[in-house]
Each structure stands twice: as structure tokens, then as C-alpha cells.
Design a protein around this motif. Structure first.
Motif, PDB file in Angstrom:
ATOM      1  N   ARG A 344       0.819  -1.214   0.000  1.00 14.20           N
ATOM      2  CA  ARG A 344       0.000   0.000   0.000  1.00 14.20           C
ATOM      3  C   ARG A 344       0.857   1.271   0.000  1.00 14.20           C
ATOM      4  O   ARG A 344       0.345   2.360   0.249  1.00 14.20           O
ATOM      5  N   ALA A 345       2.136   1.117  -0.252  1.00 13.44           N
ATOM      6  CA  ALA A 345       3.025   2.276  -0.157  1.00 13.44           C
ATOM      7  C   ALA A 345       2.589   3.406  -1.083  1.00 13.44           C
ATOM      8  O   ALA A 345       2.261   3.180  -2.244  1.00 13.44           O
ATOM      9  N   THR A 361      15.963   0.652   0.607  1.00 11.47           N
ATOM     10  CA  THR A 361      14.737   1.125  -0.030  1.00 11.47           C
ATOM     11  C   THR A 361      13.745   1.413   1.089  1.00 11.47           C
ATOM     12  O   THR A 361      13.598   0.601   2.007  1.00 11.47           O
ATOM     13  N   VAL A 362      13.132   2.582   1.046  1.00 10.38           N
ATOM     14  CA  VAL A 362      12.131   2.923   2.068  1.00 10.38           C
ATOM     15  C   VAL A 362      10.759   3.000   1.410  1.00 10.38           C
ATOM     16  O   VAL A 362      10.603   3.604   0.344  1.00 10.38           O
ATOM     17  N   HIS A 363       9.791   2.339   2.012  1.00 13.64           N
ATOM     18  CA  HIS A 363       8.402   2.410   1.559  1.00 13.64           C
ATOM     19  C   HIS A 363       7.609   3.203   2.595  1.00 13.64           C
ATOM     20  O   HIS A 363       7.716   2.926   3.789  1.00 13.64           O
ATOM     21  N   VAL A 364       6.832   4.157   2.135  1.00 17.09           N
ATOM     22  CA  VAL A 364       6.030   4.946   3.072  1.00 17.09           C
ATOM     23  C   VAL A 364       4.587   5.017   2.593  1.00 17.09           C
ATOM     24  O   VAL A 364       4.333   5.226   1.411  1.00 17.09           O
ATOM     25  N   LEU A 371       2.802   9.566   8.633  1.00 15.07           N
ATOM     26  CA  LEU A 371       3.330   8.329   8.071  1.00 15.07           C
ATOM     27  C   LEU A 371       2.550   7.154   8.676  1.00 15.07           C
ATOM     28  O   LEU A 371       2.861   6.700   9.771  1.00 15.07           O
ATOM     29  N   GLN A 372       1.538   6.720   7.956  1.00 14.40           N
ATOM     30  CA  GLN A 372       0.686   5.641   8.471  1.00 14.40           C
ATOM     31  C   GLN A 372       1.479   4.337   8.612  1.00 14.40           C
ATOM     32  O   GLN A 372       1.306   3.586   9.547  1.00 14.40           O
ATOM     33  N   ALA A 399       3.828  12.746  12.222  1.00 13.43           N
ATOM     34  CA  ALA A 399       3.489  13.674  11.139  1.00 13.43           C
ATOM     35  C   ALA A 399       4.700  13.801  10.211  1.00 13.43           C
ATOM     36  O   ALA A 399       5.852  13.656  10.655  1.00 13.43           O
ATOM     37  N   VAL A 400       4.423  14.053   8.938  1.00 16.37           N
ATOM     38  CA  VAL A 400       5.512  14.161   7.959  1.00 16.37           C
ATOM     39  C   VAL A 400       6.538  15.203   8.400  1.00 16.37           C
ATOM     40  O   VAL A 400       7.748  14.958   8.361  1.00 16.37           O
ATOM     41  N   ALA A 401       6.046  16.363   8.858  1.00 16.12           N
ATOM     42  CA  ALA A 401       6.961  17.446   9.252  1.00 16.12           C
ATOM     43  C   ALA A 401       7.847  17.000  10.420  1.00 16.12           C
ATOM     44  O   ALA A 401       9.044  17.311  10.463  1.00 16.12           O
TER      45      ALA A 401
END
Ligand code: ZN
Length: 479
Positions: A344-345, A361-364, A371-372, A399-401
């Protein structure tokens, strides 16, 4: 004059013992050493002078790179401030002249060999060729200069001519390639800065270790078939090869520079033991010594190496990364968290660290500005993989920030710009130890770099709509 002599001796000590081992092996293979002759001393002396000449030129050419790679190294008089460039230049010239003079007494072939050695010394370090800068040429050139030349000179002094038994030289050359390849581990910071591209920097640590392993095995096969020794000697040889392979595995698994250098030094010592065993065996054969005497001598040499191995292992450097946190890093490395693909990235991004061969490799999965879900995949050294694992735990649900801020704090900490703040960084302070190992900082921050790049794509700044990153874009994002 005395100063020059002292300088000569100091540079000679770096390498001369190994060159002489190879020289005497060359002589022994060709039936020499049955009786003592002054020509051996002459040949060994010429060889030593030839080496000092080339090494002095290399010290001059590599002064700035040595200042980074070998700071306060007593082995490098220029860096240690114990010699000037002109003194080294004088030493190179005088040593070359003495080497040629000595070689002249050995006849035309010996003179030719020493002349080739001197030529290699000049072209390796000096413009315009500066052969030391390539990826594949330097180890081959050094192998010719150190191994084939020393061995060949020994063979010449013993009065031999090239034949089937010189497979020994091919074996030693191959083994040497595996060894010299590892020198780059010590030099990678300076090499990277000065744009050098040795195998390690071009293809990473895994490839460098595999290449050395392949050279070790090939050298072993060549040596065993060239010597055709008794079963006992064959077993001893295999023990040495096993010990060296063991140090290679330790090198591959090493998590910091000190462990790497300890593994390489131990492997080199085992390699020296192997050379000594080969020399002793060949000399005993040349002397027609009885089998039991050969066995006793060779077992004694192997036993001494075994003791060295055990002593080194018990005195191995302890991890200085603050030990309190060391366990956290090892734990994340052994059982990484969130290491998987993420169907679901929202976006995925990969990057590698060529200095060490790390890949992350990062999946977000981003939703509602947070970032769920975060996951990573990758391979490489323990620092890089543990850091990636810790990163996913630290930013998941944030939170992204906030995640972006955390990435900045982490990078400042590993760059040594701020003290580790346990309140904001939590478990991540375990990574602060890398500050002391500049070469490993890249390993530690890789996952965070990738996270930042991923988030920049998944959650673009205000103005561009979120969620527009398609699968195709994420693939294009791979670097
Ligand atoms: Zn790494």
C-alpha cells in the motif's frame, strides 16, 4: 647522511620482510639455497633498495592523501613530519642507483628486473601515468612489482629458468591480488576525497570481500597443484587458507573501522605465515631433508601462526561505540523491524552508499499528513541496516513534518554538530558513536536520506497535490 640512512631503514621495514620471503621462495623453487652465496645478499639488498626508491616516490606523490588516510602514522615520515619532500626525493634517487649497482653484479637479467621494478615505482606514483589511480591497474602493477619481481630475482640468483614449477609464482601473485585489494579499506576516506576509484569504492564492500575470497581460493588451488606436497603439508596449507578466509568473513561482518583493520591485519599475518611455511618447505626439499624433519619444522611454523591467531582473537578491539547502546544497534541488525515490502506504499525510494555497498529502499504510506506505515528493504553493513530499522520505528505514525525534523536532528547528531538529545531522539542516540568513524557516518544516515527523499515525493510541499505520485514516478525515483 645518517638521517637518510635512518629514513631508508624505516621505509624498508614496511615491506622488505615480505619481499625477501618471496625472493627466497623464488630461489628455493629453482633449487637455490642449498649452499649459501653472497649473491643472495646482493639480490635481497638490490630488491630492498628498489622498494625504498618506489615507496619514497609514492610517499611524495600521495602526501595529501596520506594525511587523510594515515594521520600521525609513524610509517609515513612525510606525514609524521620526520622528513622533507626533497629528502625523500634524494632517498629515491640514491636507492635507485644503489639498486642498479647491486643488480649489475647479478648479471643482465637481474639488472633488467631491477630496472623494471624502478620503472614501475616511477610510473605508479608519478605523472603523467600515475597508474595508482585506476581501479584494476594498481593491484596488477603492484603484484608484478612486488611478487613477480621479487620471486623472479630470487630465481635468477639461483640460476633457474622459467618452467612448470613457476606455477608457484602465479599462485603467489593471485594470493597477493586478494590481499592488496583489502588495502583500500584503510584508505577509503582519502581515496573518495581525491577521486580515486579502487574496487571497494566502485563496487562496495561485499564485492571487494568476494574478490579477495575468490583470489584466495584460486591461489590455494594453484599453490597446492604447483607444490604437490605431502598430505600433512597440504593440510597445513588448507588450515592457513581457512584462517585467512575466516578473517575475510570477519572483515565482511565488521561494523566499524577498527574491527575491519583488526581483521585485515590478522589476515595479513596469516598470509605471512603461509609464505614462511612455503619457503621452509621448499628449502627443506632443496636440502633433501628427511620427511620427519620437514614435518616438524612446518608444524612448528603453523603452530606459531595458530597461537598468533588465538592471541589476536582474545585481544581484539572492543567496540567503543558507547557500549551501553551497542546492544541496541546489534539487536536491530540481527532482527530488523519493519523489513518488508509494502503493497500500500504511497511512494518508495531507493539509494545506495557505494563507500560500503549499502542499499536501502524505504516504503512509506502517507495519509492525513502522517506516516501511516513505514517499511524498508535493503542489504549492507550492520550500521546501515540497523539504522534503517531504527528509523522505521522512530517515524512510524508521526506527522511528515516531525519525521523530516527528526531526520535533520539525526544527521546533525551523526555529523557531530549537536550533542545527542535522548528526549527527542530516544533510542536513536545509540548511533551517535559513528561520529568517531567518519567513514561510517554515510552508512548511518543512508536510511534517513532515503526517508527524506521519499517524503519529499510522497508529500510535496503545499501547492502540489498529495497522492499524485504514481508507481511509475516511484520507479523513476530510484537512483
Ligand atoms: Zn555501511
Amino acid at each position: 647522511m645518517l638521517r637518510l640512512l635512518r629514513l631508508f631503514w624505516r621505509i624498508m621495514l614496511r615491506m622488505a620482510a615480505r619481499l625477501w620471503l618471496l625472493f627466497f621462495i623464488g630461489a628455493a623453487v629453482h633449487g637455490g639455497l642449498r649452499t649459501w652465496s653472497w649473491t643472495y645478499l646482493l639480490g635481497a639488498g638490490a630488491l630492498g633498495c628498489c622498494y625504498v626508491s618506489g615507496a619514497s616516490l609514492n610517499d611524495i606523490a600521495d602526501e595529501s592523501i596520506d594525511r587523510i588516510n594515515l594521520p600521525d602514522n609513524k610509517d609515513r615520515p612525510l606525514v609524521a613530519g620526520d622528513a622533507t619532500r626533497s629528502e625523500l626525493a634524494a632517498l629515491a634517487a640514491v636507492s635507485a642507483a644503489v639498486a642498479l649497482l647491486g643488480a649489475a653484479l647479478l648479471g643482465p637479467v637481474g639488472t633488467g628486473l631491477i630496472a623494471v621494478g624502478l620503472l614501475i615505482g616511477v610510473t605508479y606514483s608519478m605523472s603523467p601515468l600515475r597508474l595508482s589511480r585506476g581501479t584494476f591497474a594498481p593491484p596488477l602493477i603492484l603484484g608484478i612489482g612486488y611478487v613477480l619481481l621479487s620471486y623472479g630475482l630470487g630465481a635468477v640468483v639461483a640460476g633457474g629458468s622459467i618452467g612448470e614449477r613457476d606455477l608457484v609464482a602465479a599462485a603467489l601473485f593471485t594470493l597477493y591480488l586478494g590481499r592488496i585489494n583489502l588495502k583500500d579499506f584503510r584508505d577509503r576516506v582519502g581515496d573518495a576525497k581525491y577521486g580515486r576509484r579502487p574496487l571497494l569504492l566502485r563496487f562496495g564492500k561485499r564485492t571487494a570481500c568476494i574478490v579477495s575470497g575468490v583470489c584466495l581460493l584460486a591461489g590455494d588451488v594453484l599453490l597446492s597443484s604447483a607444490l604437490r606436497p605431502s598430505v600433512l603439508i597440504l593440510v597445513l596449507l588448507q588450515l592457513y587458507v581457512g584462517a585467512i578466509a575466516f578473517t575475510l568473513v570477519r572483515l565482511f561482518k565488521a561494523t566499524n573501522d577498527r574491527f575491519e583493520q583488526a581483521a585485515i591485519a590478522l589476515g595479513a599475518r596469516m598470509g605471512d605465515g603461509l609464505l614462511l611455511l612455503v619457503l621452509a618447505y621448499l628449502v627443506m626439499i632443496a636440502l633433501d631433508a628427511p620427511g620427519t624433519e620437514i614435518a616438524i619444522l612446518c608444524c612448528a611454523i603453523a603452530g606459531a601462526s595458530g597461537l598468533t591467531l588465538l592471541a589476536s582473537l582474545s585481544a581484539e578491539p572492543k567496540l567503543v561505540v558507547d557500549d551501553l547502546y551497542k546492544e541496541a544497534v546489534l539487536d536491530h541488525y540481527r532482527s530488523p523491524r519493519n523489513k518488508r515490502a509494502l503493497s500500500r506504499a504511497t511512494v518508495s525510494f531507493s539509494r545506495s552508499n557505494p563507500y560500503c555497498g549499502d542499499e536501502v529502499t524505504v516504503h512509506v504510506q502517507v495519509g492525513d499528513g502522517a506516516l501511516q506505515e513505514v517499511a524498508f528493504e535493503g542489504q549492507g553493513c550492520s550500521i546501515s541496516q540497523a539504522s534503517a530499522s531504527m528509523m522505521t520505528e522512530a517515524v512510524k505514525g508521526r506527522a511528515v513534518a516531525v519525521a523530516m525534523q527528526l531526520a535533520e536532528s539525526f544527521k546533525r547528531m551523526t555529523a557531530g554538530q549537536t550533542d545527542a538529545d535522548q528526549r527527542s531522539l530516544g533510542e536513536l542516540v545509540a548511533m551517535k558513536g559513528v561520529v568517531r568513524y567518519p567513514a561510517r557516518v554515510k552508512c548511518a544516515v543512508l536510511a534517513w536520506d532515503v526517508l527524506q527523499a521519499t517524503l519529499a515525493r510522497a508529500a510535496p510541499p503545499a501547492g502540489s497535490a498529495l497522492g499524485k505520485v504514481s508507481l511509475a514516478d516511484s520507479h523513476r525515483g530510484r537512483v
